[in-house]
Design an enzyme around this catalytic site. Structure first.
Site, PDB file in Angstrom:
ATOM      1  N   GLU A 156     -18.723  -0.146   1.626  1.00  0.00           N
ATOM      2  CA  GLU A 156     -17.944  -0.693   0.516  1.00  0.00           C
ATOM      3  C   GLU A 156     -16.470  -0.285   0.617  1.00  0.00           C
ATOM      4  O   GLU A 156     -15.707  -0.461  -0.332  1.00  0.00           O
ATOM      5  CB  GLU A 156     -18.530  -0.221  -0.824  1.00  0.00           C
ATOM      6  CG  GLU A 156     -19.925  -0.782  -1.087  1.00  0.00           C
ATOM      7  CD  GLU A 156     -20.475  -0.396  -2.446  1.00  0.00           C
ATOM      8  OE1 GLU A 156     -19.717   0.185  -3.252  1.00  0.00           O
ATOM      9  OE2 GLU A 156     -21.660  -0.690  -2.706  1.00  0.00           O
ATOM     10  N   GLU A 158     -15.049   2.550   0.550  1.00  0.00           N
ATOM     11  CA  GLU A 158     -14.652   3.538  -0.456  1.00  0.00           C
ATOM     12  C   GLU A 158     -14.112   4.798   0.219  1.00  0.00           C
ATOM     13  O   GLU A 158     -14.674   5.291   1.198  1.00  0.00           O
ATOM     14  CB  GLU A 158     -15.841   3.892  -1.347  1.00  0.00           C
ATOM     15  CG  GLU A 158     -16.287   2.753  -2.237  1.00  0.00           C
ATOM     16  CD  GLU A 158     -17.483   3.125  -3.097  1.00  0.00           C
ATOM     17  OE1 GLU A 158     -17.576   2.603  -4.229  1.00  0.00           O
ATOM     18  OE2 GLU A 158     -18.323   3.920  -2.648  1.00  0.00           O
TER      19      GLU A 158
END
Length: 207
Positions: A156, A158
């Site tokens: 993702e 992140e």
């Protein structure tokens, strides 16, 4: 005080999907009852559909410390001093999931912490003039001494830095305008009102 109108006072004419990407945009056509009496004409509104989410305040009532995360938020690149923001833990609720389970999962993914308990405080709408998104706000009883490092999911994209600070320092960042995103401001203001109750009895869910 109870509101005068409810869902039955809206005539929903049509909902049309106008964009599907990382997020979704729908166009609503509707009429609604008026405070002055009668009905409105047809109204069109585009609604940003991104589902619902949890936001989690990790707090250690024994040491009076807060765990915050820091990550990049590209939408604020032109309107903030920096697009790297101090935030509370947060994440989307997928279909079929319970918000409490999501709170535990996101806390582990974004901070590396496991909560002794999580307590639901309230639910609120992020920006109801333009999006349907609703947050379930929890506080998590954590051991702040275990909070450290960089976290997040690679798939993702992140990149999340963990910060531990005193409750007083965190609230000072709110007062100084350095913490300026709504969920974190709401969460830390709530903590400032309720920290004594949490310290005296962390088993109790305070609303």
């Amino acid at each position: 005080m109870k509101q005068r109108f409810n869902r039955q006072d809206i005539e929903l004419l049509e909902v049309t999907n106008v964009f599907n990407g990382f997020f979704t945009m729908d166009e609503y056509r509707f009429k609604h009852k008026l405070f002055k009496g009668g009905w409105s004409g047809e109204v069109k509104r585009e609604v940003f559909e991104r589902g619902n989410a949890v936001v989690v305040l990790p707090y250690d009532p024994k040491t009076d410390q807060v765990v915050l995360i820091e990550q990049i938020r590209i939408p604020v690149i032109h309107s903030g001093q920096t697009p790297w923001l101090f935030e509370l833990v947060a994440g989307m609720i997928e279909p079929g999931e319970e918000s409490k389970d999501v709170a535990h999962r996101e806390l582990l993914e974004e901070s590396g912490l496991k909560a002794k308990q999580v307590h639901l405080v309230s639910s609120y709408f992020a920006s109801p003039g333009g999006t349907s998104e609703k947050f379930d706000f929890f506080w998590a009883d954590v051991d702040a001494s275990l909070a450290k490092g960089v976290h997040g999911l690679d798939d993702e994209n992140e990149d999340i830095q963990v910060h531990v600070m005193s409750r007083v320092e965190a609230f000072t960042l709110v007062k100084d305008g350095i913490i300026n995103n709504a969920s974190t401001v709401i969460g830390l203001q709530w903590l400032e009102l309720n920290y004594l109750c949490l310290q005296n009895n962390p088993e109790t869910s305070v609303r």
